[in-house]
Scaffold this motif. Structure first.
Motif, PDB file in Angstrom:
ATOM      1  N   LYS A  94       0.837  -1.213   0.000  1.00  0.00           N
ATOM      2  CA  LYS A  94       0.000   0.000   0.000  1.00  0.00           C
ATOM      3  C   LYS A  94       0.864   1.252   0.000  1.00  0.00           C
ATOM      4  CE  LYS A  94      -4.080   2.071   0.552  1.00  0.00           C
ATOM      5  NZ  LYS A  94      -5.137   2.066  -0.445  1.00  0.00           N
ATOM      6  N   ALA A  95       2.029   1.198   0.631  1.00  0.00           N
ATOM      7  CA  ALA A  95       2.940   2.346   0.657  1.00  0.00           C
ATOM      8  C   ALA A  95       3.413   2.714  -0.747  1.00  0.00           C
ATOM      9  CB  ALA A  95       4.138   2.048   1.557  1.00  0.00           C
ATOM     10  N   GLU A  96       3.415   1.740  -1.656  1.00  0.00           N
ATOM     11  CA  GLU A  96       3.894   1.975  -3.015  1.00  0.00           C
ATOM     12  C   GLU A  96       2.774   2.023  -4.056  1.00  0.00           C
ATOM     13  OE1 GLU A  96       7.676   0.028  -4.060  1.00  0.00           O
ATOM     14  OE2 GLU A  96       7.452  -1.021  -2.143  1.00  0.00           O
ATOM     15  N   ILE A  97       1.616   1.481  -3.708  1.00  0.00           N
ATOM     16  CA  ILE A  97       0.487   1.458  -4.638  1.00  0.00           C
ATOM     17  C   ILE A  97      -0.739   1.979  -3.887  1.00  0.00           C
ATOM     18  CG2 ILE A  97      -0.936   0.084  -6.188  1.00  0.00           C
ATOM     19  CD1 ILE A  97       1.294  -1.998  -6.272  1.00  0.00           C
ATOM     20  N   PRO A  98      -0.986   3.293  -3.933  1.00  0.00           N
ATOM     21  CA  PRO A  98      -2.092   3.866  -3.161  1.00  0.00           C
ATOM     22  C   PRO A  98      -3.470   3.307  -3.517  1.00  0.00           C
ATOM     23  CG  PRO A  98      -0.634   5.587  -3.973  1.00  0.00           C
ATOM     24  CD  PRO A  98      -0.194   4.311  -4.607  1.00  0.00           C
ATOM     25  N   ASN A  99      -3.671   2.859  -4.746  1.00  0.00           N
ATOM     26  CA  ASN A  99      -4.988   2.344  -5.126  1.00  0.00           C
ATOM     27  C   ASN A  99      -5.105   0.828  -4.955  1.00  0.00           C
ATOM     28  OD1 ASN A  99      -3.192   2.291  -7.335  1.00  0.00           O
ATOM     29  ND2 ASN A  99      -4.841   2.321  -8.824  1.00  0.00           N
ATOM     30  N   LEU A 100      -4.214   0.256  -4.122  1.00  0.00           N
ATOM     31  CA  LEU A 100      -4.380  -1.133  -3.701  1.00  0.00           C
ATOM     32  C   LEU A 100      -5.716  -1.220  -2.977  1.00  0.00           C
ATOM     33  CD1 LEU A 100      -3.124  -3.995  -3.177  1.00  0.00           C
ATOM     34  CD2 LEU A 100      -2.228  -3.029  -1.041  1.00  0.00           C
ATOM     35  N   CYS A 101      -6.580  -2.164  -3.374  1.00  0.00           N
ATOM     36  CA  CYS A 101      -7.907  -2.219  -2.759  1.00  0.00           C
ATOM     37  C   CYS A 101      -8.187  -3.533  -2.045  1.00  0.00           C
ATOM     38  CB  CYS A 101      -8.995  -1.933  -3.787  1.00  0.00           C
ATOM     39  SG  CYS A 101      -9.123  -3.134  -5.126  1.00  0.00           S
ATOM     40  N   ARG A 102      -7.372  -4.547  -2.306  1.00  0.00           N
ATOM     41  CA  ARG A 102      -7.639  -5.851  -1.693  1.00  0.00           C
ATOM     42  C   ARG A 102      -6.439  -6.751  -1.887  1.00  0.00           C
ATOM     43  NH1 ARG A 102     -13.027  -9.310  -2.779  1.00  0.00           N
ATOM     44  NH2 ARG A 102     -12.359 -11.270  -1.873  1.00  0.00           N
ATOM     45  N   ILE A 103      -6.165  -7.585  -0.892  1.00  0.00           N
ATOM     46  CA  ILE A 103      -5.219  -8.674  -1.094  1.00  0.00           C
ATOM     47  C   ILE A 103      -5.834  -9.947  -0.527  1.00  0.00           C
ATOM     48  CG2 ILE A 103      -3.178  -7.199  -1.159  1.00  0.00           C
ATOM     49  CD1 ILE A 103      -2.397  -8.118   1.555  1.00  0.00           C
ATOM     50  N   GLU A 104      -5.531 -11.034  -1.188  1.00  0.00           N
ATOM     51  CA  GLU A 104      -5.939 -12.355  -0.735  1.00  0.00           C
ATOM     52  C   GLU A 104      -4.670 -13.177  -0.552  1.00  0.00           C
ATOM     53  OE1 GLU A 104      -8.807 -14.394  -3.168  1.00  0.00           O
ATOM     54  OE2 GLU A 104     -10.026 -12.591  -3.402  1.00  0.00           O
ATOM     55  N   LEU A 105      -4.562 -13.831   0.574  1.00  0.00           N
ATOM     56  CA  LEU A 105      -3.412 -14.675   0.856  1.00  0.00           C
ATOM     57  C   LEU A 105      -3.920 -16.052   1.257  1.00  0.00           C
ATOM     58  CD1 LEU A 105      -0.290 -14.854   1.272  1.00  0.00           C
ATOM     59  CD2 LEU A 105      -0.761 -14.348   3.690  1.00  0.00           C
ATOM     60  N   ASN A 106      -3.536 -17.056   0.487  1.00  0.00           N
ATOM     61  CA  ASN A 106      -3.902 -18.434   0.793  1.00  0.00           C
ATOM     62  C   ASN A 106      -2.663 -19.189   1.244  1.00  0.00           C
ATOM     63  OD1 ASN A 106      -5.844 -17.545  -1.540  1.00  0.00           O
ATOM     64  ND2 ASN A 106      -6.892 -19.090  -0.338  1.00  0.00           N
ATOM     65  N   GLU A 107      -2.783 -19.887   2.381  1.00  0.00           N
ATOM     66  CA  GLU A 107      -1.682 -20.740   2.820  1.00  0.00           C
ATOM     67  C   GLU A 107      -1.855 -22.160   2.301  1.00  0.00           C
ATOM     68  OE1 GLU A 107      -1.683 -20.408   7.122  1.00  0.00           O
ATOM     69  OE2 GLU A 107      -2.875 -22.229   7.282  1.00  0.00           O
ATOM     70  N   THR A 108      -3.062 -22.503   1.916  1.00  0.00           N
ATOM     71  CA  THR A 108      -3.366 -23.762   1.229  1.00  0.00           C
ATOM     72  C   THR A 108      -4.400 -23.424   0.161  1.00  0.00           C
ATOM     73  OG1 THR A 108      -5.285 -24.442   2.548  1.00  0.00           O
ATOM     74  CG2 THR A 108      -3.101 -25.033   3.424  1.00  0.00           C
ATOM     75  N   PRO A 109      -4.678 -24.331  -0.757  1.00  0.00           N
ATOM     76  CA  PRO A 109      -5.720 -24.044  -1.743  1.00  0.00           C
ATOM     77  C   PRO A 109      -7.102 -23.844  -1.118  1.00  0.00           C
ATOM     78  CG  PRO A 109      -4.327 -25.831  -2.508  1.00  0.00           C
ATOM     79  CD  PRO A 109      -3.940 -25.558  -1.078  1.00  0.00           C
ATOM     80  N   ASP A 110      -7.284 -24.322   0.113  1.00  0.00           N
ATOM     81  CA  ASP A 110      -8.601 -24.280   0.742  1.00  0.00           C
ATOM     82  C   ASP A 110      -8.746 -23.284   1.889  1.00  0.00           C
ATOM     83  OD1 ASP A 110      -9.359 -26.430  -0.931  1.00  0.00           O
ATOM     84  OD2 ASP A 110      -8.517 -27.861   0.491  1.00  0.00           O
ATOM     85  N   SER A 111      -7.695 -22.596   2.263  1.00  0.00           N
ATOM     86  CA  SER A 111      -7.797 -21.670   3.394  1.00  0.00           C
ATOM     87  C   SER A 111      -6.916 -20.447   3.172  1.00  0.00           C
ATOM     88  CB  SER A 111      -7.428 -22.363   4.700  1.00  0.00           C
ATOM     89  OG  SER A 111      -6.114 -22.871   4.639  1.00  0.00           O
ATOM     90  N   GLY A 112      -7.442 -19.322   3.627  1.00  0.00           N
ATOM     91  CA  GLY A 112      -6.702 -18.080   3.452  1.00  0.00           C
ATOM     92  C   GLY A 112      -7.398 -16.920   4.120  1.00  0.00           C
ATOM     93  N   VAL A 113      -6.927 -15.739   3.798  1.00  0.00           N
ATOM     94  CA  VAL A 113      -7.442 -14.511   4.398  1.00  0.00           C
ATOM     95  C   VAL A 113      -7.548 -13.454   3.306  1.00  0.00           C
ATOM     96  CG1 VAL A 113      -5.121 -13.797   5.102  1.00  0.00           C
ATOM     97  CG2 VAL A 113      -7.091 -12.853   6.288  1.00  0.00           C
ATOM     98  N   ILE A 114      -8.546 -12.587   3.451  1.00  0.00           N
ATOM     99  CA  ILE A 114      -8.758 -11.463   2.552  1.00  0.00           C
ATOM    100  C   ILE A 114      -8.693 -10.187   3.386  1.00  0.00           C
ATOM    101  CG2 ILE A 114     -10.422 -10.284   1.055  1.00  0.00           C
ATOM    102  CD1 ILE A 114     -11.582 -13.104   0.434  1.00  0.00           C
ATOM    103  N   TYR A 115      -7.975  -9.185   2.879  1.00  0.00           N
ATOM    104  CA  TYR A 115      -7.930  -7.892   3.566  1.00  0.00           C
ATOM    105  C   TYR A 115      -8.203  -6.801   2.557  1.00  0.00           C
ATOM    106  CZ  TYR A 115      -6.448  -4.212   6.742  1.00  0.00           C
ATOM    107  OH  TYR A 115      -6.404  -3.101   7.545  1.00  0.00           O
ATOM    108  N   GLU A 116      -9.069  -5.867   2.955  1.00  0.00           N
ATOM    109  CA  GLU A 116      -9.453  -4.763   2.071  1.00  0.00           C
ATOM    110  C   GLU A 116      -9.164  -3.403   2.692  1.00  0.00           C
ATOM    111  OE1 GLU A 116     -13.544  -5.829   1.272  1.00  0.00           O
ATOM    112  OE2 GLU A 116     -12.940  -7.023  -0.468  1.00  0.00           O
ATOM    113  N   GLY A 117      -8.269  -3.363   3.634  1.00  0.00           N
ATOM    114  CA  GLY A 117      -7.874  -2.096   4.216  1.00  0.00           C
ATOM    115  C   GLY A 117      -8.862  -1.620   5.245  1.00  0.00           C
TER     116      GLY A 117
END
Length: 117
Positions: A94-117
């Motif tokens: 976000k410090a480098e891309i101000p219009n970042l709106c969401r990231i999804e991080l999966n630790e396995t194909p079936d589980s993960g986390v979504i963050y939208e700021g």
């Protein structure tokens, strides 16, 4: 409009704040999948919201810092849950891309986390 790019990296970690008998308290690894979403209007000139190559150039150094590393040894990731890793990546990108709106991080194909700021 929203564009996205997917990155993958392999890292090991252990979770120091789980009960002693929890399997995630021991060292283990994941092949993480990170999906970066950028919002905006396409440029009239280029037709792009952002050049995917520029996006890759911004994110790759952070991935390189994590890839094939023990996440607990990365500054700011002493308790490297998926949630904490996602927040850590959000702050860096976000410090480098101000219009970042969401990231999804999966630790396995079936589980993960979504963050939208």
């Amino acid at each position: 409009m929203i564009i996205y790019k997917i990155f993958r990296f392999d890292s090991a970690h252990y979770l120091p704040n789980v009960p002693a008998d929890h399997k995630c308290g021991g060292m283990h690894g994941h092949t993480y999948t990170l999906k970066i979403f950028i919002s905006g209007k396409p440029s009239i000139y280029t037709g792009w919201i952002m050049d995917f190559s520029d996006l890759k150039d911004i994110v790759k150094p952070w991935i390189a810092l994590l890839d094939h590393q023990v996440l607990n040894n990365v500054e700011g990731l002493e308790n490297p849950t998926s949630e904490n890793l996602c927040l850590w990546l959000w702050k860096k990108i976000k410090a480098e891309i101000p219009n970042l709106c969401r990231i999804e991080l999966n630790e396995t194909p079936d589980s993960g986390v979504i963050y939208e700021g």
